[in-house]
Write an enzyme that holds these catalytic residues in place. Structure first.
Site, PDB file in Angstrom:
ATOM      1  N   GLU A  61       0.684  -1.402  -0.051  1.00  9.62           N
ATOM      2  CA  GLU A  61      -0.008   0.049   0.017  1.00  9.62           C
ATOM      3  C   GLU A  61       0.650   1.262  -0.075  1.00  9.62           C
ATOM      4  O   GLU A  61       0.547   2.231  -0.396  1.00  9.62           O
ATOM      5  CB  GLU A  61      -0.913   0.130   1.110  1.00  9.62           C
ATOM      6  CG  GLU A  61      -2.211  -1.071   1.175  1.00  9.62           C
ATOM      7  CD  GLU A  61      -1.661  -2.701   1.511  1.00  9.62           C
ATOM      8  OE1 GLU A  61      -0.702  -2.611   1.877  1.00  9.62           O
ATOM      9  OE2 GLU A  61      -2.485  -3.297   0.849  1.00  9.62           O
ATOM     10  N   HIS A 130     -10.653  -4.858   8.451  1.00 13.52           N
ATOM     11  CA  HIS A 130     -11.546  -5.021   7.203  1.00 13.52           C
ATOM     12  C   HIS A 130     -13.056  -4.184   7.362  1.00 13.52           C
ATOM     13  O   HIS A 130     -13.638  -4.281   6.459  1.00 13.52           O
ATOM     14  CB  HIS A 130     -11.997  -6.513   6.638  1.00 13.52           C
ATOM     15  CG  HIS A 130     -10.886  -7.232   6.269  1.00 13.52           C
ATOM     16  ND1 HIS A 130     -10.068  -7.868   7.068  1.00 13.52           N
ATOM     17  CD2 HIS A 130     -10.616  -8.005   5.224  1.00 13.52           C
ATOM     18  CE1 HIS A 130      -8.967  -8.460   6.370  1.00 13.52           C
ATOM     19  NE2 HIS A 130      -9.628  -8.454   5.211  1.00 13.52           N
TER      20      HIS A 130
END
Length: 682
Positions: A61, A130
């Site tokens: 990321e 998540h």
């Protein structure tokens, strides 16, 4: 062509149209290419535009964010996807240090047109990392624009605007609404950045939400409508820039504000909204700004996320706190001009004895009611007693500043009334017995019937025709009886008990029956503490009380008085007997201290001196139970298979059925009667 479009499809269409309209637009991230993204938002883009315009990246990321910064500096308009909200945390250094700072670092010479798409929030049963709601991190980082759509139309329009914007945009997509559909025609353009949308107009309160919580807010507003509440729902749409103007105008119209979001409450976006509303709308607020948020914990496992996320029930409950009592308590417009009326606010007076606060047990008035000077408007409970509060002002109630069940500090506003100009502003007592000096009370209303030929002069003494009715004004006790009878689902059960051993114990201890009855009652409460409780109707809760303050009936020359033995459960039989004697004597001398007049948690009512067997009494509000003991009489009684004449007493229990079921009540009553039958120590 108008069709049904899910939010995920609207986002896909926005990316497709942006790629087709500007060759500088590129889309990349983990699995966005051939797979089409975890949520299929980029589905088909690689096939249509090729893998140089929509491509996969390594699982890094920070690398994805750094690549986006470099490409934007080189003239591209990158749109990157972080698969899940918390996956973006490794990229935060790039986002905060470079994306957000580059334009300022170059004194505006170098724009940075890029979009970071982040699926965020809960509701899909995702595990830790998540389901985070991380908007506060980005909103706090100067140099970023933060956007979160709640509808398919906004998803399309805001994403197109984000891609066109010269500054970096954090585009937060509520993942639980990817499949939520609405009917619209694409392409569509809604209001630009910095514009909030009123999703539902209303007049009683402003419900502020964004992203995934807008749907929750709308459902809660519809549910509130069935209770008579007209709630306005404001969708912020963009957190940075924030539409202060629409937010302020809405709260000024309604006078109340509730903010809802999934993220933790501490230092969340809701705190910033509350601060801005307080700063800009203080004079218009009639209630504190409240928040309904996720809890201040790491995101819980999937089976617990429904309890963590703000739901309709939590939002509706908080709306009721803003508007206690529903539509009947909303502020009403006063027709007269300001020059013809004045607003007076009644603040919680100093209740003496160093007490700094009190709990509002019950409101006796609602917004819109007309109150008279010295009319009791509320009942509050301090650490010492329950006190009725008379209003020092007469007029129309325009606001209640707290709800039943709330702890209020001395000096805090309780209610506001609007007075006609002709009423004296200094009328009324503050609180009978507490700082009321020279308070004047209104004369009781009288009705005069005059015959057509009669003349009345001020010198004429009042006359009463013979045979007319005699009328006596009901006192506050009568109103308390009525309220308790009306509001409490009371049930009475009873049992007969052989009092032979009870009388023997009285002789052995050289004491009266009352201390023995009180001791049996306290033993029952120790075994069944459910009955030492009260009901908080404002919160819909049963409050179980840790201390037993035992009220008991005492007959005096002034009528029946109920002194209260404080902390009765801590006293031995001898100490209990001494305290009962002391308080009875004080009551008969009309010298009972205030802290022994009120504040009881349970009452023992001895009907024996009245020569009756029993009764079904009205509970002493706000108590939830009362034990009654009738006279002791000679009655036939079965003993070891034979009938004997024994001393028998009827013991009854009246209880609020909300605090316990019949089994618990019967267990308490049996425990008491068994102790009476067995004598002391049984």
């Amino acid at each position: 062509m108008t069709t049904t479009v899910a939010m995920g499809q609207a986002l896909n269409a926005a990316l497709r149209d942006a790629l087709g309209a500007d060759e500088r637009v590129v889309v990349f991230g983990e699995d966005v290419g051939r797979l089409g993204g975890v949520f299929r938002v980029t589905d088909g883009l690689t096939e249509e535009f090729g893998d140089r315009r929509c491509f996969d990246t390594p699982v890094s990321e920070a690398g994805i964010a750094g690549l986006a910064v470099g490409m934007a500096m080189a003239g591209f308009r990158p749109v990157v996807e972080m698969q899940f909200d918390a996956f973006a945390y490794p990229a935060f250094e790039q986002i905060a240090s470079h994306m957000a700072k580059m334009r300022n670092r170059t004194r505006g010479a170098l724009p940075l047109p890029l979009v970071v798409r982040i699926p965020y929030g809960g509701g899909i049963g995702g595990v830790e990392h998540h389901s985070d709601s991380s908007e506060a991190y980005y909103a706090h980082t100067a140099g970023l624009k933060v956007v979160t759509p709640a509808t398919s139309a906004d998803a399309y329009s805001l994403l197109r605007e984000a891609i066109d914007d010269p500054d970096p945009v954090i585009f937060l997509e509520p993942k639980r609404h990817y499949w939520t559909k609405e009917t619209l025609q694409l392409p569509v353009r809604t209001e630009p950045f910095g514009t909030a949308a009123i999703r539902r107009p209303g007049s009683d309160a402003t419900l502020v939400a964004y992203g995934p919580c807008v749907a929750v807010a709308l459902e809660a507003a519809r549910a509130a409508e069935t209770e008579g509440l007209d709630v306005e729902v404001l969708d912020l749409r963009t957190l940075v820039p924030l539409d202060d103007r629409t937010l302020t105008a809405s709260v000024r119209r309604t006078g109340r504000c509730l903010v809802v979001h999934e993220a933790q409450g501490f230092a969340g976006v809701g705190a910033e909204i509350a601060a801005r509303v307080q700063e800009r709308c203080f004079d218009a607020l009639v209630a504190p700004v409240l928040r309904v948020t996720g809890f201040d914990i790491p995101y819980p496992p999937p089976l617990l996320e429904d309890a963590h996320l703000p739901g309709v029930g939590r939002v509706l409950e908080t709306l009721r706190r803003l508007l206690p009592g529903g539509v009947e308590q909303r502020p009403r417009q006063v027709a007269s001009a300001a020059s013809h009326s004045t607003d007076e606010t009644f603040h919680l007076p100093d209740l003496g004895e160093g007490l700094a606060d009190a709990e509002v047990l019950e409101w006796r008035v609602a917004v819109g009611d007309t109150v008279q000077q010295d009319q009791v408007v509320a009942e509050v409970e301090t650490a010492k007693s329950v006190v009725a509060l008379p209003s020092p002002h007469a007029g129309t109630v325009t606001a209640l500043h707290c709800r039943a069940g709330e702890i209020v500090r001395v000096g805090s506003p309780l209610l506001t009334v609007t007075q006609p100009a002709e009423l004296a502003p200094d009328s009324g007592a503050v609180l009978t017995g507490y700082g009321t000096k020279g308070a004047r009370r209104p004369a009781p209303a009288s009705t005069t019937t005059t015959a057509p030929t009669a003349t009345a002069t001020t010198a004429d003494p009042p006359t009463r025709p013979s045979g007319t009715d005699t009328r006596t004004q009901l006192d506050a006790t009568a109103d308390k009886y009525l309220r308790s009878h009306r509001d409490t689902p009371a049930v009475t059960i009873w049992a007969d008990a052989d009092a032979t051993n009870l009388l023997a114990a009285r002789a052995a201890h050289g004491t009266g029956l009352l201390p023995l009855l009180a001791q049996a009652c306290l033993a029952g409460l120790a075994a069944f503490p459910e009955l030492n409780a009260r009901v908080d109707t404002g919160r819909g809760e049963i409050v179980r009380l840790p201390e037993v303050h035992l009220g008991f009936a005492a007959q005096t020359a002034h009528g029946l008085v109920v002194p209260v033995v404080r902390d009765a459960h801590r006293l031995s039989l001898d100490d209990l007997a001494a305290e009962l004697r002391r308080l009875t004597g004080l009551a008969r001398e009309d010298a009972l201290p205030l802290d022994h007049r009120t504040g009881g948690t349970f009452t023992l009512n001895n009907y024996g001196p009245l020569d009756v067997d029993g009764a079904t009494p009205i509970l002493n509000h706000p108590q939830s139970a009362m034990l009654g003991v009738g006279r002791i009489t000679d009655r036939p009684w079965a003993v070891d298979g034979r009938v004997e004449v024994r001393k028998v007493v009827t013991v009854s229990l009246t209880f609020d059925h909300r605090v316990c079921d019949g089994g618990t009540a019967a267990g308490f009553l049996r425990h008491v009667t068994d102790r009476l039958v067995g004598g002391p120590g049984s």
